[in-house]
Structures are given as structure tokens and as C-alpha cells.
Design a protein around this motif. Structure first.
Motif, mmCIF file in Angstrom:
data_model
loop_
_atom_site.group_PDB
_atom_site.id
_atom_site.type_symbol
_atom_site.label_atom_id
_atom_site.label_comp_id
_atom_site.label_asym_id
_atom_site.label_seq_id
_atom_site.Cartn_x
_atom_site.Cartn_y
_atom_site.Cartn_z
ATOM 1 N N GLN A 165 -59.365 -139.089 27.897
ATOM 2 C CA GLN A 165 -60.237 -137.920 27.832
ATOM 3 C C GLN A 165 -61.641 -138.393 27.504
ATOM 4 O O GLN A 165 -61.820 -139.290 26.699
ATOM 5 C CB GLN A 165 -59.777 -136.966 26.741
ATOM 6 C CG GLN A 165 -58.376 -136.462 26.895
ATOM 7 C CD GLN A 165 -57.991 -135.592 25.708
ATOM 8 O OE1 GLN A 165 -58.831 -134.957 25.095
ATOM 9 N NE2 GLN A 165 -56.724 -135.580 25.385
ATOM 10 N N SER A 225 -49.511 -115.908 25.116
ATOM 11 C CA SER A 225 -50.723 -116.733 25.195
ATOM 12 C C SER A 225 -50.488 -117.973 26.053
ATOM 13 O O SER A 225 -51.380 -118.401 26.796
ATOM 14 C CB SER A 225 -51.198 -117.137 23.798
ATOM 15 O OG SER A 225 -50.197 -117.888 23.132
ATOM 16 N N CYS A 265 -62.101 -128.740 30.325
ATOM 17 C CA CYS A 265 -61.557 -127.619 29.562
ATOM 18 C C CYS A 265 -61.669 -127.910 28.066
ATOM 19 O O CYS A 265 -62.092 -128.989 27.659
ATOM 20 C CB CYS A 265 -60.102 -127.367 29.947
ATOM 21 S SG CYS A 265 -59.004 -128.755 29.621
ATOM 22 N N ALA A 266 -61.233 -126.962 27.279
ATOM 23 C CA ALA A 266 -61.192 -127.149 25.836
ATOM 24 C C ALA A 266 -60.113 -128.179 25.495
ATOM 25 O O ALA A 266 -59.081 -128.228 26.170
ATOM 26 C CB ALA A 266 -60.881 -125.828 25.143
ATOM 27 N N PRO A 267 -60.331 -129.008 24.485
ATOM 28 C CA PRO A 267 -59.327 -130.005 24.118
ATOM 29 C C PRO A 267 -57.958 -129.383 23.816
ATOM 30 O O PRO A 267 -56.928 -129.952 24.172
ATOM 31 C CB PRO A 267 -59.904 -130.683 22.877
ATOM 32 C CG PRO A 267 -61.362 -130.415 22.929
ATOM 33 C CD PRO A 267 -61.527 -129.112 23.649
ATOM 34 N N SER A 268 -57.943 -128.235 23.196
ATOM 35 C CA SER A 268 -56.665 -127.597 22.873
ATOM 36 C C SER A 268 -55.934 -127.136 24.134
ATOM 37 O O SER A 268 -54.706 -127.208 24.207
ATOM 38 C CB SER A 268 -56.881 -126.413 21.925
ATOM 39 O OG SER A 268 -57.749 -125.467 22.520
ATOM 40 N N ALA A 269 -56.679 -126.681 25.146
ATOM 41 C CA ALA A 269 -56.046 -126.267 26.401
ATOM 42 C C ALA A 269 -55.435 -127.473 27.105
ATOM 43 O O ALA A 269 -54.308 -127.412 27.603
ATOM 44 C CB ALA A 269 -57.064 -125.589 27.317
ATOM 45 N N TRP A 270 -56.148 -128.604 27.128
ATOM 46 C CA TRP A 270 -55.612 -129.803 27.756
ATOM 47 C C TRP A 270 -54.384 -130.300 26.996
ATOM 48 O O TRP A 270 -53.377 -130.655 27.599
ATOM 49 C CB TRP A 270 -56.658 -130.906 27.839
ATOM 50 C CG TRP A 270 -56.049 -132.180 28.321
ATOM 51 C CD1 TRP A 270 -55.948 -133.343 27.640
ATOM 52 C CD2 TRP A 270 -55.421 -132.400 29.589
ATOM 53 N NE1 TRP A 270 -55.294 -134.283 28.397
ATOM 54 C CE2 TRP A 270 -54.960 -133.722 29.596
ATOM 55 C CE3 TRP A 270 -55.193 -131.611 30.701
ATOM 56 C CZ2 TRP A 270 -54.288 -134.274 30.686
ATOM 57 C CZ3 TRP A 270 -54.525 -132.155 31.782
ATOM 58 C CH2 TRP A 270 -54.085 -133.457 31.773
ATOM 59 N N SER A 271 -54.452 -130.298 25.691
ATOM 60 C CA SER A 271 -53.313 -130.742 24.886
ATOM 61 C C SER A 271 -52.085 -129.870 25.147
ATOM 62 O O SER A 271 -50.962 -130.376 25.285
ATOM 63 C CB SER A 271 -53.691 -130.701 23.405
ATOM 64 O OG SER A 271 -52.591 -131.058 22.608
ATOM 65 N N ALA A 272 -52.285 -128.564 25.237
ATOM 66 C CA ALA A 272 -51.167 -127.648 25.486
ATOM 67 C C ALA A 272 -50.559 -127.884 26.865
ATOM 68 O O ALA A 272 -49.331 -127.906 27.017
ATOM 69 C CB ALA A 272 -51.647 -126.196 25.364
ATOM 70 N N THR A 307 -48.653 -131.300 26.925
ATOM 71 C CA THR A 307 -47.358 -131.169 26.252
ATOM 72 C C THR A 307 -46.344 -130.490 27.162
ATOM 73 O O THR A 307 -45.190 -130.921 27.251
ATOM 74 C CB THR A 307 -47.517 -130.358 24.945
ATOM 75 O OG1 THR A 307 -48.439 -131.047 24.100
ATOM 76 C CG2 THR A 307 -46.194 -130.185 24.237
#
Length: 125
Positions: free
Chosen positions: A48, A85, A23-30, A33
Motif C-alpha cells: 500500500q 455495512s 480508497c480508505a485504509p479501512s475499506a482496503w483492509s476489510a 480480509t
């Protein structure tokens, strides 16, 4: 009805040895968290690897996938307190992971080694 399907998915999910989430790094980070906030500790290795195209690849065990499914299912509900979102992200993650678990659960039992599985992949233009 969804609760019945979730209860059937648990044994199949826990039995998974390894799943690769792309997935996108931002999706994994979200999602990471949210899981840490929900459980206090999380069973994910934060290792990662770049998957190309700006995506990351994360290896998850069955236990980690159960946590990810639980958090994404709860956070996707309208009463969860998530913003729209965040609920949308959680819905996409849950549906993709549940589809893979359902596919594995329907597969005939055997000693065959399963190839790495891509749970979720999103490429934005």
C-alpha cells in the motif's frame, strides 16, 4: 441479467495489466480480509502506498481484480451473511470496479497504453 454481464466482464478484467485502487485504509483492509477468507490465498501484493488525504493506493493485476469483483459481488447479496455495512461496502466496490471494466471493454482495441485507473475513491467529511 447481472450474471450475463459478469460473464462478459471476465475476459476484459483478466486482460487488465494494472489497476490502481484508491480508497480508505479501512475499506482496503476489510476487502482484503474478505478475499483471503474466500480464496484462502489472495493474489494481491500488500504494498500500500499513501495517496494523500488519508487514503491508500493499491496496485492490482487483472487476476486480483477478478478476485476482488467476485468477492464483492457475492458479499453484496442479502443472503451472504454480511452485516448491512459490509454489504454496502461490497456493493460500492463492485459497482466502481465493474464500471471501469465496462468502460475498458467498450474501448476500441489497440496498442495504446492505458493510464493508471482509479477504481474506487471515497472521501468522507
Amino acid at each position: 441479467m447481472e450474471w450475463v454481464r459478469w460473464r462478459r466482464r471476465l475476459p476484459a478484467t483478466v486482460g487488465i495489466i494494472r489497476v490502481e485502487l484508491v480508497c480508505a485504509p479501512s475499506a482496503w483492509s476489510a476487502m482484503l480480509t474478505r478475499c483471503v477468507r474466500r480464496f484462502g490465498t489472495v493474489h494481491f501484493s500488500d504494498a500500500q502506498q499513501l495517496a494523500g488525504g488519508g487514503l491508500v493506493r493499491v496496485e492490482l493485476s487483472g487476476l486480483a481484480l477478478v478476485e476482488l469483483l467476485d468477492v464483492s459481488a457475492r458479499s453484496a447479496r442479502w443472503w451472504s451473511g454480511e452485516d448491512p455495512s459490509g454489504r454496502a461496502l461490497c456493493r460500492v466496490v463492485y459497482r466502481a470496479a465493474a464500471a471501469v471494466v465496462d468502460e475498458l471493454d467498450a474501448a476500441p482495441a489497440g496498442d495504446a497504453v492505458l493510464p493508471p485507473i482509479t477504481v474506487a475513491e471515497a472521501v468522507w467529511p
